[in-house]
Structures are given as C-alpha cells and as structure tokens.
Design a protein around this motif. Structure first.
Motif, short mmCIF file in Angstrom:
data_model
loop_
_atom_site.label_atom_id
_atom_site.label_comp_id
_atom_site.label_asym_id
_atom_site.label_seq_id
_atom_site.Cartn_x
_atom_site.Cartn_y
_atom_site.Cartn_z
N GLU A 49 16.96 -25.47 -11.24
CA GLU A 49 18.20 -26.03 -10.68
C GLU A 49 19.37 -25.09 -10.95
O GLU A 49 19.48 -24.52 -12.03
CB GLU A 49 18.46 -27.40 -11.29
CG GLU A 49 17.38 -28.40 -10.88
CD GLU A 49 17.61 -29.77 -11.47
OE1 GLU A 49 18.22 -29.88 -12.54
OE2 GLU A 49 17.15 -30.73 -10.83
N ILE A 50 20.23 -24.95 -9.93
CA ILE A 50 21.39 -24.05 -10.03
C ILE A 50 22.62 -24.69 -9.39
O ILE A 50 22.51 -25.69 -8.68
CB ILE A 50 21.11 -22.69 -9.35
CG1 ILE A 50 20.86 -22.89 -7.85
CG2 ILE A 50 19.97 -21.97 -10.02
CD1 ILE A 50 21.10 -21.65 -7.03
N VAL A 51 23.75 -24.04 -9.60
CA VAL A 51 25.02 -24.42 -8.97
C VAL A 51 25.43 -23.30 -8.04
O VAL A 51 25.31 -22.12 -8.36
CB VAL A 51 26.11 -24.69 -10.02
CG1 VAL A 51 27.47 -24.91 -9.37
CG2 VAL A 51 25.72 -25.89 -10.89
N TYR A 52 25.92 -23.68 -6.87
CA TYR A 52 26.47 -22.74 -5.89
C TYR A 52 27.98 -22.72 -6.10
O TYR A 52 28.64 -23.76 -6.03
CB TYR A 52 26.13 -23.22 -4.48
CG TYR A 52 26.79 -22.43 -3.38
CD1 TYR A 52 26.18 -21.32 -2.82
CD2 TYR A 52 28.03 -22.82 -2.88
CE1 TYR A 52 26.79 -20.60 -1.81
CE2 TYR A 52 28.65 -22.10 -1.86
CZ TYR A 52 28.01 -20.99 -1.34
OH TYR A 52 28.62 -20.28 -0.33
N ILE A 53 28.53 -21.54 -6.37
CA ILE A 53 29.98 -21.37 -6.55
C ILE A 53 30.53 -20.56 -5.37
O ILE A 53 30.08 -19.44 -5.13
CB ILE A 53 30.32 -20.66 -7.87
CG1 ILE A 53 29.79 -21.47 -9.07
CG2 ILE A 53 31.83 -20.44 -7.98
CD1 ILE A 53 29.94 -20.76 -10.41
N SER A 54 31.47 -21.14 -4.66
CA SER A 54 32.15 -20.44 -3.57
C SER A 54 33.49 -19.95 -4.09
O SER A 54 34.39 -20.74 -4.37
CB SER A 54 32.36 -21.39 -2.39
OG SER A 54 33.10 -20.74 -1.38
N LEU A 119 26.55 -28.04 -16.52
CA LEU A 119 25.84 -28.94 -15.62
C LEU A 119 24.36 -28.62 -15.55
O LEU A 119 23.52 -29.50 -15.66
CB LEU A 119 26.46 -28.88 -14.21
CG LEU A 119 25.93 -29.87 -13.20
CD1 LEU A 119 26.29 -31.29 -13.59
CD2 LEU A 119 26.46 -29.56 -11.82
N VAL A 120 24.01 -27.35 -15.41
CA VAL A 120 22.60 -26.95 -15.32
C VAL A 120 21.89 -27.23 -16.64
O VAL A 120 20.76 -27.71 -16.64
CB VAL A 120 22.47 -25.48 -14.89
CG1 VAL A 120 21.04 -24.98 -15.04
CG2 VAL A 120 22.93 -25.30 -13.46
N MET A 121 22.55 -26.97 -17.73
CA MET A 121 21.94 -27.24 -19.05
C MET A 121 21.71 -28.74 -19.24
O MET A 121 20.68 -29.15 -19.74
CB MET A 121 22.80 -26.69 -20.19
CG MET A 121 22.91 -25.20 -20.17
SD MET A 121 21.28 -24.44 -20.15
CE MET A 121 21.63 -22.88 -20.84
N ALA A 122 22.68 -29.56 -18.81
CA ALA A 122 22.52 -31.02 -18.91
C ALA A 122 21.38 -31.49 -18.03
O ALA A 122 20.60 -32.37 -18.41
CB ALA A 122 23.82 -31.72 -18.54
N GLU A 123 21.27 -30.93 -16.81
CA GLU A 123 20.18 -31.30 -15.90
C GLU A 123 18.83 -30.93 -16.48
O GLU A 123 17.87 -31.68 -16.37
CB GLU A 123 20.36 -30.59 -14.54
CG GLU A 123 21.57 -31.04 -13.76
CD GLU A 123 21.35 -32.30 -12.97
OE1 GLU A 123 20.20 -32.58 -12.61
OE2 GLU A 123 22.35 -33.00 -12.74
#
Length: 126
Positions: A49-54, A119-123
């Motif tokens: 799981e990852i986050v997309y940063i714009s 967020l990714v660590m919590a997920e």
C-alpha cells in the motif's frame, strides 16, 4: 528516492511508501494517465500500500472523472495534494468530491510526506 521517471507529461518520483508526481505546465490529466500510473505502481509496489502525492508546482487541468479510475488501483490507499496557489487549492477541494478513498490537501510537500509515511505504516500495522 528509489527511481525517477521523466515522462512526457510529468516527473514521477518513487519512494518506499509513496509516489510524488509533478505534472508539467498546461497538461490535461485524464484517461489514459491512470493506466500509466497503474503500470508504475504495479512495477514498484506489487502487494504494497502506498500514497500518491501530487506536488502541484505547475498549472494544469485535471478531469475529475479520472479519480474513480485511480480508486481502482488497489495499492493506492490515499491521495495527498500540495497546491501552490489558492486556485489550485480550490480545485483540489472540488476534486476531492470525486474520490472516495482518503484525500487530503497540504500546505507543504514535507507535511504530505510525513502524513503519507504515517498512513502507510498505520495501514501495514492493521
């Protein structure tokens, strides 16, 4: 940084828990940009799981109907937008209505990165 893609419409920076995307001036983001993003995500983050940063440092247009397509990329659990101007911030707030996963707007890139890592660590702890 793990990898940098110098694409026709954007610079994409790959990190452990997130992607930073910087779209070029005057581009319109719409399909098939989601397919190109999905290919990069699957190549680097299969099963993660990852986050997309714009990082919106240039002026460009986003077709908000791209967001339901991005939602279908299973690895992306959230989107962070870092707008440069008030108009970009207003546009991002409008775009948020088209995305049903976590979507946050930040003042700085550093704030978005810290949030993405948490967020990714919590997920991954769930």
């Amino acid at each position: 940084m793990i990898k940098h893609y110098n694409l026709k419409d954007a610079d994409v920076y790959i990190f452990d828990n997130y992607i930073i995307n910087q779209i070029r001036e005057g581009v319109t983001i719409e399909a098939p940009h989601d397919k190109e993003l999905n290919q990069i995500v699957q190549e680097h983050f299969s099963g993660q799981e990852i986050v997309y940063i714009s990082n919106r440092v240039k002026s460009y247009t986003v077709d908000p109907l791209i967001y339901p397509k991005v939602e279908q990329i299973p690895n992306i659990v959230a989107i962070a937008i870092v707008p440069k101007t008030d108009i970009m911030r207003q546009n991002a707030a409008y775009e948020k209505n088209f995305y049903d996963k976590t979507f946050e707007i930040f003042d700085t890139l550093n704030e978005a990165i810290v949030w993405a890592n948490k967020l990714v660590m919590a997920e991954s702890d769930e």
